[in-house]
Motif scaffolding. Structure first.
Motif, PDB file in Angstrom:
ATOM      1  N   THR A  62       0.752  -1.174   0.076  1.00  0.00           N
ATOM      2  CA  THR A  62       0.014  -0.015   0.151  1.00  0.00           C
ATOM      3  C   THR A  62       0.789   1.387   0.098  1.00  0.00           C
ATOM      4  N   GLN A  68       1.025   5.698  -0.607  1.00  0.00           N
ATOM      5  CA  GLN A  68       0.190   6.742  -0.874  1.00  0.00           C
ATOM      6  C   GLN A  68       1.142   7.949  -1.228  1.00  0.00           C
ATOM      7  N   TYR A 102       1.707  12.216  -2.468  1.00  0.00           N
ATOM      8  CA  TYR A 102       1.275  13.559  -2.131  1.00  0.00           C
ATOM      9  C   TYR A 102       2.250  14.466  -2.942  1.00  0.00           C
ATOM     10  N   ALA A 123      -4.484  11.990   0.503  1.00  0.00           N
ATOM     11  CA  ALA A 123      -3.389  11.543  -0.345  1.00  0.00           C
ATOM     12  C   ALA A 123      -3.845  11.789  -1.734  1.00  0.00           C
ATOM     13  N   GLN A 133      -2.957  10.312  -4.431  1.00  0.00           N
ATOM     14  CA  GLN A 133      -3.367   8.990  -5.038  1.00  0.00           C
ATOM     15  C   GLN A 133      -2.951   7.966  -4.166  1.00  0.00           C
ATOM     16  N   ALA A 134      -3.722   6.780  -3.833  1.00  0.00           N
ATOM     17  CA  ALA A 134      -3.427   5.698  -2.932  1.00  0.00           C
ATOM     18  C   ALA A 134      -3.541   4.542  -3.895  1.00  0.00           C
TER      19      ALA A 134
END
Length: 256
Positions: free
Chosen positions: A159, A161, A163, A180, A182-183
């Motif tokens: 996983t 994230q 920024y 975030a 995008q994750a």
């Protein structure tokens, strides 16, 4: 007078365009033939190593990383540094084929990063110019001849994230309170079996005019306590150069 490395290498007297043209051509040929193993420059053996093909219409922009401003949190000092992740050479673990340091390689020269106290990793990546970031390539070569369920066996990131346009690295608790850009959740099938590389295609519209990225690894693929990353490549388009040392947050998302 023509200078190279702070010394005079040629002197042209008078207005002689033919002689000047010859000198310029000679220096250009020397520049093309000279190799360098430094960051952001090609070497004659491992120039521009990539774990996956570049997407059509985009280029490698990893050379735009401002390595002097990199910041990495929770990394084990027995392994590589943040700069190691952007080295242009092929990971030694792929050369060795076992996910371990090459024969004779010491702890201090291991060319990958591993987390320290747990599986989380925080990386701040400032750029020399504003970028349009299309894809990230992450290479992680876990050892093949150890118990994959052991706590000390490094895992691949799972996983992540991202920024954009932060002025500095985020603290772990701080990142939990910030949405975030995008994750990403990587699956086992996302990793290339030969190059140990995952290609992450980003939501391109959200990664325009990017002056910095923060990459936060939340957990790894498995039950261990350490995560490993060998290389990072950034693919997209180059924009205008920014004035280094004056990185500012550029926010256009809700809450920024």
């Amino acid at each position: 007078m023509i200078f190279k490395d702070q010394r005079v290498v040629s002197t042209i007297k008078g207005a002689d365009p033919r002689k000047l043209s010859e000198v310029v051509k000679k220096l250009a040929a020397e520049a093309d033939s000279e190799g360098s193993g430094g960051f952001g420059e090609s070497s004659s053996t491992d120039a521009g190593w990539f774990g996956t093909d570049l997407p059509k219409g985009y280029e490698d922009v990893t050379d735009q990383v401002d390595v002097r401003g990199l910041d990495l949190l929770n990394s084990d000092s027995n392994f590589g540094t943040a700069r190691t992740l952007f080295d242009s050479s092929k990971p030694s673990a792929l050369v060795d084929g076992k996910g371990k340091a090459a024969s004779g390689q010491s702890e201090k020269t291991k060319d990958w990063v591993e987390t320290d106290t747990d599986e989380q990793l925080m990386l701040f990546i400032p750029f020399q110019s504003t970028l349009k970031v299309h894809t990230l390539q992450i290479t992680s070569v876990p050892p093949k001849d150890t118990d994959s369920e052991a706590d000390d066996t490094p895992m691949r990131p799972k996983t992540i994230q991202l920024y954009t346009n932060r002025a500095h690295v985020l603290g772990f608790e701080e990142a939990e309170d910030i949405p975030a850009t995008q994750a990403i959740t990587l699956q086992p099938q996302d990793w290339d079996s030969t190059t140990a590389t995952a290609k992450i295609e980003l939501r391109y519209v959200k990664f325009q005019n990017v002056s910095s990225l923060v990459l936060f690894v939340l957990d790894g693929e498995g039950n261990g306590e350490r995560v490993r990353i060998d290389r990072l490549r950034i693919v997209g388009e180059k924009g205008s150069l920014r004035e280094l040392g004056k990185l500012e947050k550029i926010g256009d998302e809700a809450g920024e």
